[in-house]
Motif scaffolding. Structure first.
Motif, PDB file in Angstrom:
ATOM      1  N   GLU A  66       2.058   1.808  -3.453  1.00  0.00           N
ATOM      2  CA  GLU A  66       0.993   2.226  -4.379  1.00  0.00           C
ATOM      3  C   GLU A  66       0.478   3.622  -4.084  1.00  0.00           C
ATOM      4  O   GLU A  66       0.241   4.420  -4.997  1.00  0.00           O
ATOM      5  CB  GLU A  66      -0.167   1.234  -4.287  1.00  0.00           C
ATOM      6  CG  GLU A  66      -1.339   1.582  -5.199  1.00  0.00           C
ATOM      7  CD  GLU A  66      -2.523   0.640  -5.018  1.00  0.00           C
ATOM      8  OE1 GLU A  66      -3.585   0.934  -5.592  1.00  0.00           O
ATOM      9  OE2 GLU A  66      -2.380  -0.365  -4.285  1.00  0.00           O
ATOM     10  N   LYS A  67       0.315   3.954  -2.783  1.00  0.00           N
ATOM     11  CA  LYS A  67      -0.371   5.186  -2.418  1.00  0.00           C
ATOM     12  C   LYS A  67       0.480   6.196  -1.660  1.00  0.00           C
ATOM     13  O   LYS A  67       0.063   7.327  -1.449  1.00  0.00           O
ATOM     14  CB  LYS A  67      -1.599   4.853  -1.558  1.00  0.00           C
ATOM     15  CG  LYS A  67      -2.612   3.949  -2.243  1.00  0.00           C
ATOM     16  CD  LYS A  67      -3.756   3.593  -1.310  1.00  0.00           C
ATOM     17  CE  LYS A  67      -4.772   2.683  -1.995  1.00  0.00           C
ATOM     18  NZ  LYS A  67      -5.446   3.373  -3.114  1.00  0.00           N
ATOM     19  N   LEU A  72       0.813  -1.211   0.000  1.00  0.00           N
ATOM     20  CA  LEU A  72       0.000   0.000   0.000  1.00  0.00           C
ATOM     21  C   LEU A  72       0.849   1.263   0.000  1.00  0.00           C
ATOM     22  O   LEU A  72       0.523   2.244  -0.677  1.00  0.00           O
ATOM     23  CB  LEU A  72      -0.939   0.001   1.211  1.00  0.00           C
ATOM     24  CG  LEU A  72      -2.157  -0.923   1.077  1.00  0.00           C
ATOM     25  CD1 LEU A  72      -2.924  -0.998   2.391  1.00  0.00           C
ATOM     26  CD2 LEU A  72      -3.084  -0.432  -0.041  1.00  0.00           C
ATOM     27  N   GLY A  92      -1.491   8.261   1.804  1.00  0.00           N
ATOM     28  CA  GLY A  92      -2.637   7.627   1.168  1.00  0.00           C
ATOM     29  C   GLY A  92      -2.981   6.255   1.705  1.00  0.00           C
ATOM     30  O   GLY A  92      -3.998   5.678   1.334  1.00  0.00           O
ATOM     31  N   ALA A  93      -2.139   5.716   2.580  1.00  0.00           N
ATOM     32  CA  ALA A  93      -2.377   4.370   3.130  1.00  0.00           C
ATOM     33  C   ALA A  93      -2.819   4.488   4.583  1.00  0.00           C
ATOM     34  O   ALA A  93      -2.057   4.944   5.430  1.00  0.00           O
ATOM     35  CB  ALA A  93      -1.105   3.529   3.037  1.00  0.00           C
ATOM     36  N   ARG A 107       7.634   7.453  -2.934  1.00  0.00           N
ATOM     37  CA  ARG A 107       6.304   8.061  -2.988  1.00  0.00           C
ATOM     38  C   ARG A 107       5.992   8.796  -1.689  1.00  0.00           C
ATOM     39  O   ARG A 107       5.441   9.896  -1.691  1.00  0.00           O
ATOM     40  CB  ARG A 107       5.241   6.987  -3.242  1.00  0.00           C
ATOM     41  CG  ARG A 107       5.261   6.386  -4.634  1.00  0.00           C
ATOM     42  CD  ARG A 107       4.093   5.425  -4.807  1.00  0.00           C
ATOM     43  NE  ARG A 107       4.159   4.704  -6.046  1.00  0.00           N
ATOM     44  CZ  ARG A 107       3.750   5.160  -7.228  1.00  0.00           C
ATOM     45  NH1 ARG A 107       3.261   6.387  -7.310  1.00  0.00           N
ATOM     46  NH2 ARG A 107       3.831   4.418  -8.318  1.00  0.00           N
TER      47      ARG A 107
END
Length: 213
Positions: A43-44, A40, A48-49, A127
């Motif tokens: 990805e985010k 996660l 965002g997680a 990220r």
């Protein structure tokens, strides 16, 4: 045993990801949470997680995430254990002839990023570093201090040129694996080594070290 004496099937029996046999122990549960968190965060990013999303991806109750890690930062710190040890990478890079150090650095970096399992936590860190200072600090500590700065100190390379080499590689990896910009996203490792190696070599070898000369 009679039907009346049989224990009722509880929620644990229907919990996803659990097959027959013994219930997962604390170590298995903890590792499942960390694996879900890495996916996660990659990805985010950090912001965002959520803890609930991590728990859902791991198939556990959010209370277990709190139990093992305390809060989201605790999960993040444990999940972002880098899959490479700078103390093992540096000798490999430094073993190359001086005139091919840039090529060795590029190839080593690309091999690490090319491994999907090892790439996931680094992507997660990149990220997350865009929006979270804790993630940015961890990225600085690992990439700049532990890898590039140590290599620079060993060879007497000024910090500014070390940072320039780090920026060259990190920028290329962002284009290749985060933004997936073509044609760099689909270029072979050999093509990228040929492209990045000479520039890295200039950063690592040009000019007198730290004012000497």
């Amino acid at each position: 045993m009679s039907e009346a004496a049989r224990p009722p099937a509880g929620p644990a029996a229907a919990r996803p990801g659990r097959g027959p046999g013994r219930r997962p122990g604390p170590t298995e549960t903890r590792e499942a949470i960390l694996a879900a968190a890495r996916g996660l965060f990659a990805e985010k990013g950090y912001d965002g997680a959520s803890l609930r999303a991590i728990a859902r991806a791991a198939g556990v109750d959010p209370a277990l995430v709190h139990h093992f890690f305390g809060n989201k930062e605790g999960v993040f710190v444990q999940a972002m254990r880098f899959p490479v040890d700078p103390s093992r990478l540096l000798p490999r890079i430094m073993a190359a002839p001086a005139e091919r150090r840039g090529e060795a650095l590029a190839r080593t970096f690309l091999e690490v990023w090319g491994d999907e399992e090892r790439r996931a936590p680094i992507l997660a860190m990149l990220r997350s570093a865009m929006t979270n200072e804790r993630a940015a600090a961890m990225m600085r500590e690992f990439v700049v201090t532990e890898l590039f700065a140590r290599a620079g100190e060993a060879q007497g390379i000024p910090a500014l040129r070390v940072n320039a080499a780090a920026g060259q590689l990190i920028g290329a990896m962002i284009l290749r694996y985060v933004l997936r910009v073509e044609p760099i996203a689909s270029a072979s490792e050999d093509e990228l080594v040929a492209l990045l190696g000479p520039t890295l070599q200039r950063h690592l070898t040009e000019g007198p070290p730290d004012g000497d000369g």
